[in-house]
Design a protein around this motif. Structure first.
Motif, PDB file in Angstrom:
ATOM      1  N   GLN A 117       0.848  -1.216   0.017  1.00 36.40           N
ATOM      2  CA  GLN A 117       0.053   0.096   0.075  1.00 36.40           C
ATOM      3  C   GLN A 117       0.885   1.300  -0.016  1.00 36.40           C
ATOM      4  O   GLN A 117       0.396   2.232  -0.521  1.00 36.40           O
ATOM      5  CB  GLN A 117      -0.910  -0.092   1.274  1.00 36.40           C
TER       6      GLN A 117
ATOM      7  N   GLU B 137       2.175   1.764  -3.305  1.00 35.03           N
ATOM      8  CA  GLU B 137       1.046   2.181  -4.443  1.00 35.03           C
ATOM      9  C   GLU B 137       0.829   3.800  -3.873  1.00 35.03           C
ATOM     10  O   GLU B 137       0.553   4.439  -4.975  1.00 35.03           O
ATOM     11  CB  GLU B 137      -0.360   1.542  -4.048  1.00 35.03           C
ATOM     12  N   ASP B 138       0.879   4.268  -2.733  1.00 35.81           N
ATOM     13  CA  ASP B 138       0.529   5.436  -2.259  1.00 35.81           C
ATOM     14  C   ASP B 138       1.721   6.492  -2.808  1.00 35.81           C
ATOM     15  O   ASP B 138       1.366   7.523  -3.439  1.00 35.81           O
ATOM     16  CB  ASP B 138       0.272   5.570  -0.712  1.00 35.81           C
TER      17      ASP B 138
END
Length: 124
Positions: free
Chosen positions: A78, A81-82
């Motif tokens: 995550q 991705e961020d």
């Protein structure tokens, strides 16, 4: 025996005997009905049942470590991705800021310069 009955009995015992004896006799009586009192065997059985429920409900140390490792991997994915999303957003923001800057500069030059030059008497 209800609390009201205990109070009446204590008062009667104090009238019939002295106060220390009345208190001793009342201490010998169960404060609640005997059927409501918990026995050691009942308590041991309930605690054993509770331990079994906890053992069934909660994971072992290895299962917890596996779960934590999976959670760490998910958080790392995550985070990656961020970061990519934030980089894209920053690029878009820079482009929009650059366009606003050029538009403002062009407006000042196209509109403001002739007015300024006319005010100074350079053109006109």
């Amino acid at each position: 025996m209800s609390e009201q009955q205990r109070t009446r009995l204590y008062a009667w015992l104090r009238e019939q005997t002295d106060e220390p004896l009345a208190e001793y006799l009342m201490a010998c009586l169960a404060p609640a009905p005997l059927t409501d009192l918990v026995t050691k065997d009942h308590l041991s059985a309930e605690l054993a049942l509770l331990r079994a429920e906890f053992a069934a409900e909660f994971a072992t140390k290895d299962e917890m470590n596996t779960g934590f490792a999976a959670l760490r991997a998910e958080m790392a994915a995550q985070r990656t991705e961020d970061r990519a999303e934030f980089a894209t957003q920053r690029a878009e923001d820079r482009s929009a800021a650059r366009q606003r800057h050029y538009w403002l500069t062009g407006t000042v030059v196209a509109v403001g310069a002739p007015i300024w030059l006319n005010t100074l008497g350079i053109i006109g």
